[in-house]
Write an enzyme that holds these catalytic residues in place. Structure first.
Site, PDB file in Angstrom:
ATOM      1  N   PHE A 150      37.709  32.686  26.605  1.00 43.94           N
ATOM      2  CA  PHE A 150      37.540  31.139  27.226  1.00 43.94           C
ATOM      3  C   PHE A 150      36.742  31.120  28.664  1.00 43.94           C
ATOM      4  CE2 PHE A 150      41.363  32.335  29.844  1.00 43.94           C
ATOM      5  CZ  PHE A 150      41.298  31.667  30.646  1.00 43.94           C
ATOM      6  N   LYS A 174      31.371  33.770  17.694  1.00 44.89           N
ATOM      7  CA  LYS A 174      32.925  33.090  17.533  1.00 44.89           C
ATOM      8  C   LYS A 174      33.174  32.732  18.702  1.00 44.89           C
ATOM      9  CE  LYS A 174      36.862  33.474  17.548  1.00 44.89           C
ATOM     10  NZ  LYS A 174      37.893  32.589  18.337  1.00 44.89           N
ATOM     11  N   GLU A 177      38.578  29.528  21.138  1.00 44.33           N
ATOM     12  CA  GLU A 177      38.859  28.037  20.600  1.00 44.33           C
ATOM     13  C   GLU A 177      39.435  27.075  21.524  1.00 44.33           C
ATOM     14  OE1 GLU A 177      40.289  31.004  20.360  1.00 44.33           O
ATOM     15  OE2 GLU A 177      42.194  30.912  19.224  1.00 44.33           O
ATOM     16  N   SER A 227      40.758  39.886  26.394  1.00 41.06           N
ATOM     17  CA  SER A 227      41.891  40.746  26.896  1.00 41.06           C
ATOM     18  C   SER A 227      41.945  42.191  26.334  1.00 41.06           C
ATOM     19  CB  SER A 227      43.244  39.839  26.583  1.00 41.06           C
ATOM     20  OG  SER A 227      43.300  39.772  25.165  1.00 41.06           O
ATOM     21  N   CYS A 282      36.907  37.801  34.995  1.00 40.66           N
ATOM     22  CA  CYS A 282      37.293  39.343  34.680  1.00 40.66           C
ATOM     23  C   CYS A 282      36.753  40.237  36.032  1.00 40.66           C
ATOM     24  CB  CYS A 282      36.549  39.945  33.544  1.00 40.66           C
ATOM     25  SG  CYS A 282      34.799  39.838  33.830  1.00 40.66           S
ATOM     26  N   GLU A 384      47.436  42.430  34.567  1.00 40.66           N
ATOM     27  CA  GLU A 384      46.272  41.431  34.902  1.00 40.66           C
ATOM     28  C   GLU A 384      47.104  39.964  34.963  1.00 40.66           C
ATOM     29  OE1 GLU A 384      43.391  40.546  31.661  1.00 40.66           O
ATOM     30  OE2 GLU A 384      42.089  40.344  33.309  1.00 40.66           O
TER      31      GLU A 384
HETATM   32  P1  NAD Z   1      41.536  36.565  24.412  1.00 41.13           P
HETATM   33  O1  NAD Z   1      41.537  38.166  24.047  1.00 41.13           O
HETATM   34  O2  NAD Z   1      42.989  35.978  24.202  1.00 41.13           O
HETATM   35  O3  NAD Z   1      40.558  36.247  23.548  1.00 41.13           O
HETATM   36  C1  NAD Z   1      39.402  36.242  23.244  1.00 41.13           C
HETATM   37  C2  NAD Z   1      38.717  36.294  22.037  1.00 41.13           C
HETATM   38  O4  NAD Z   1      39.492  36.804  20.818  1.00 41.13           O
HETATM   39  C3  NAD Z   1      38.861  34.576  21.761  1.00 41.13           C
HETATM   40  O5  NAD Z   1      37.391  34.737  20.974  1.00 41.13           O
HETATM   41  C4  NAD Z   1      40.254  34.785  20.660  1.00 41.13           C
HETATM   42  O6  NAD Z   1      39.974  33.427  19.812  1.00 41.13           O
HETATM   43  C5  NAD Z   1      40.333  35.811  20.115  1.00 41.13           C
HETATM   44  N1  NAD Z   1      41.533  36.383  19.691  1.00 41.13           N
HETATM   45  C6  NAD Z   1      42.460  36.002  20.410  1.00 41.13           C
HETATM   46  N2  NAD Z   1      43.622  36.586  20.012  1.00 41.13           N
HETATM   47  C7  NAD Z   1      43.115  37.301  18.852  1.00 41.13           C
HETATM   48  C8  NAD Z   1      43.826  38.035  17.765  1.00 41.13           C
HETATM   49  N3  NAD Z   1      45.206  38.301  17.524  1.00 41.13           N
HETATM   50  N4  NAD Z   1      43.292  38.621  16.728  1.00 41.13           N
HETATM   51  C9  NAD Z   1      41.610  38.485  16.977  1.00 41.13           C
HETATM   52  N5  NAD Z   1      41.165  37.704  17.852  1.00 41.13           N
HETATM   53  C10 NAD Z   1      41.812  37.241  18.743  1.00 41.13           C
HETATM   54  O7  NAD Z   1      41.138  36.542  25.904  1.00 41.13           O
HETATM   55  P2  NAD Z   1      40.888  35.027  26.727  1.00 41.13           P
HETATM   56  O8  NAD Z   1      42.204  34.445  27.079  1.00 41.13           O
HETATM   57  O9  NAD Z   1      40.215  34.117  26.040  1.00 41.13           O
HETATM   58  O10 NAD Z   1      40.014  35.637  27.906  1.00 41.13           O
HETATM   59  C11 NAD Z   1      40.526  36.055  28.939  1.00 41.13           C
HETATM   60  C12 NAD Z   1      40.419  37.746  29.113  1.00 41.13           C
HETATM   61  O11 NAD Z   1      39.160  38.122  28.960  1.00 41.13           O
HETATM   62  C13 NAD Z   1      41.004  38.079  30.429  1.00 41.13           C
HETATM   63  O12 NAD Z   1      41.720  39.378  30.050  1.00 41.13           O
HETATM   64  C14 NAD Z   1      39.711  38.719  31.002  1.00 41.13           C
HETATM   65  O13 NAD Z   1      39.915  39.883  31.862  1.00 41.13           O
HETATM   66  C15 NAD Z   1      38.928  39.049  30.090  1.00 41.13           C
HETATM   67  N6  NAD Z   1      37.520  39.221  30.175  1.00 41.13           N
HETATM   68  C16 NAD Z   1      36.855  40.275  30.544  1.00 41.13           C
HETATM   69  C17 NAD Z   1      35.617  40.316  30.682  1.00 41.13           C
HETATM   70  C18 NAD Z   1      34.783  41.736  31.114  1.00 41.13           C
HETATM   71  O14 NAD Z   1      33.763  41.510  31.184  1.00 41.13           O
HETATM   72  N7  NAD Z   1      35.549  42.740  30.718  1.00 41.13           N
HETATM   73  C19 NAD Z   1      34.875  39.043  30.942  1.00 41.13           C
HETATM   74  C20 NAD Z   1      35.486  37.888  30.836  1.00 41.13           C
HETATM   75  C21 NAD Z   1      36.871  37.818  30.592  1.00 41.13           C
END
Ligand code: NAD
Length: 505
Positions: A150, A174, A177, A227, A282, A384
């Site tokens: 997000f 994808k 959401e 994450s 991040c 985090e």
């Molecule tokens: P998230 O892991 O909750 O979601 C990321 C994506 O995975 C979304 O599209 C979501 O719909 C999907 N998803 C969520 N739960 C899932 C599941 N159980 N099974 C399959 N798909 C699933 O992350 P977020 O809250 O949207 O974003 C924040 C996180 O992203 C933080 O941890 C941040 O550090 C990380 N991030 C990392 C970088 C990097 O470059 N390393 C960059 C941006 C964000």
């Protein structure tokens, strides 16, 4: 009735009536502004089938024509980025100028990708063996999947799709959401730029859509950002299904402050990197490691600056410094980490819990928070938080600081602040982290270098964009060719039968 944010399949918006949906909020007001479609198997299948057709059409475009489409996308994006920024602010909450900054960093990758012919042109070795030439081609993979978080609804997809498309692949994106409109907007822009239908598909959804991409035999690779627990799941599941995969995870980025650093510069940097985008980056700095002799002065300087920060709706005409968090649930989670730190003995210097903005009491706001003396055993230090919470940890020396950074589970970004070039040079060599800043708090590499962390911050071999991006989105063929010299053919010469392993002469 709120509107439904649709998928983008076969070059058109699509959301079946009565399908599953999830609410999308404006985090600054707390209001539900729309519903987003959540794909079921039928839409997953339709999206992937459309991408397979899109790949056939797009990969047949000549390099020159592909380049024209990329240039057209770049021009359209540059002319209309204000529209995209407004969508990001309305669904994510970050202030408008920060949304523009995110787009600018994504646009850098589009600009890099326009020069793709140079980066995918392969290699040729004439006369590698007598009368034999060897050459290599870089070809697209086919349909590639991108799953994004997000916090950067435009930039993170742009880390991948410009290069994926430049290399001739079709993309299924994808998005999160929580802020799905940016993806749809970019899909329309690709259509205007002349990309054939199906070559850029948006599949809105949750775990079902993700698993559909991970399991489909028609999807050749997965690029994920999110994450760490989900990144690990994505890496393992996509690998099990034989896909190429890069999965970028979470972070806990430290800034090490040596006693010779300019403390005003450090305090400004800590504020920018700790509270920009409400800490939902991040590459945000979440821990300041201050060498004891300067720690008190630094905490004072950071505290003074926090007092001047304005928090509010990022779309307001007079722009605040910081917007809300993404959801009420996330705000409460951030708040709980401050409770944990306090219970574990940290001093709450500036407390953002219970923060409200006048006239926007239902917004998901959390005030900038400063913690001092945070114990390194506290979950507030090891995990985090992903919010506007800066933890100060005091160290006795450079060595103790580096040892702490290297003992963590993440290895995304870090920074050192010092005027000692020798110390900085040692730091870049010794620290177990993928991206390092020297007097630079958010060291996000430019588009022609690659982005990615170490340890639990990246699963897989390939980082995002730069040369890694072109390697990830192409596969190589090596061709060994022998053409008989017409003079030799005229002699009727034969090499004779030889069952030995081919050797070079
Ligand atoms: P998230 O892991 O909750 O979601 C990321 C994506 O995975 C979304 O599209 C979501 O719909 C999907 N998803 C969520 N739960 C899932 C599941 N159980 N099974 C399959 N798909 C699933 O992350 P977020 O809250 O949207 O974003 C924040 C996180 O992203 C933080 O941890 C941040 O550090 C990380 N991030 C990392 C970088 C990097 O470059 N390393 C960059 C941006 C964000």
């Amino acid at each position: 009735m709120t509107s439904v944010i649709a998928h983008w399949i076969d070059g058109a918006g699509y959301a079946p009536e009565g399908g599953r949906t999830a609410p999308v909020y404006n985090p600054a007001t707390g209001a539900v502004t729309a519903q987003v479609a959540l794909a079921d198997q039928a839409e997953i299948d339709a999206a992937i089938a459309s991408a397979v057709r899109g790949f056939e059409a797009w990969s047949a475009f000549s390099i020159a024509k592909r380049q024209q489409v990329l240039f057209a996308f770049r021009e359209l994006l540059n002319a209309r980025k204000g529209e995209l920024a407004a969508l990001i602010t309305a669904e994510h909450g970050k202030v408008l100028s920060d949304a523009m900054g995110e787009i600018a960093r994504g646009q850098e990758v589009v600009e890099l990708a326009t020069g793709f012919p140079h980066l995918i042109k392969g290699a040729y070795s004439e006369n590698a063996s007598s009368g034999i030439d060897v050459y290599s081609l870089k070809q697209p993979l086919g349909v590639v999947g991108i799953i994004s978080p997000f916090n950067f609804p435009a930039m993170v997809p742009m880390w991948f799709f410009p290069i994926a498309l430049a290399a001739g692949n079709a993309v299924v994106l994808k998005p999160s959401e929580k802020d799905p409109s940016a993806a749809l907007w970019m899909a329309r822009l690709w259509q205007e730029a002349g990309l054939p239908d199906g070559a850029f598909t948006v599949l809105q959804g949750d775990k079902l859509a993700v698993d559909g991409l991970l399991e489909s035999p028609d999807v050749q690779s997965i690029s994920f950002v999110g994450s760490t627990p989900i990144a690990q799941y994505i890496y393992e599941t996509a690998s099990k299904h034989g896909k190429r995969v890069q999965a970028l995870g979470g972070a806990k980025n430290h800034m090490l402050v040596l006693p010779d650093a300019d403390l005003d510069l450090v305090a400004d940097a800590a504020i920018n990197a700790g509270y920009g985008a409400a800490g939902e980056r991040c590459m945000a700095i979440s821990v300041v490691l201050a060498v004891e002799t300067v720690a008190d002065a630094l905490v004072d300087k950071i505290g003074e600056r926090i007092a001047t920060l304005k928090v509010g709706n990022g779309a307001d005409a007079v722009e605040p410094d910081m917007g809300p968090l993404i959801t009420g649930i996330h705000r409460d989670k951030v708040s709980s980490y401050v409770d944990i730190a306090e219970a574990d003995g940290a001093r709450v210097v500036v407390d953002g819990r219970g923060f409200a903005v006048d006239g926007a009491e239902d917004g998901f706001f959390f005030g900038p928070t400063l913690l001092d003396h945070v114990p390194t055993t506290s979950r507030a230090y090891t995990e985090e938080i992903f919010g506007p919470v800066l933890s100060v940890v005091r160290v006795s020396s450079y060595d103790e600081g580096v040892a702490l950074i290297n003992s963590g589970q993440f290895g995304n970004g870090t920074a050192i602040f010092t005027n000692d070039g020798g110390a900085a040079r040692r730091f870049q060599n010794e620290v177990q982290v993928g991206m390092i800043g020297i007097n630079v708090p958010i060291p996000v590499p430019v588009a022609y270098h690659s982005f990615g962390g170490w340890k639990q911050s990246l699963f897989g071999d390939a980082k995002a964009y730069g040369v890694h991006g072109f390697d990830f989105f192409t596969r190589e063929k090596a061709i060994t060719a022998r053409w008989i010299d017409p003079a030799a053919r005229a002699d009727g010469a034969s090499a004779g039968i030889n069952l030995g392993f081919p050797q070079n002469h």
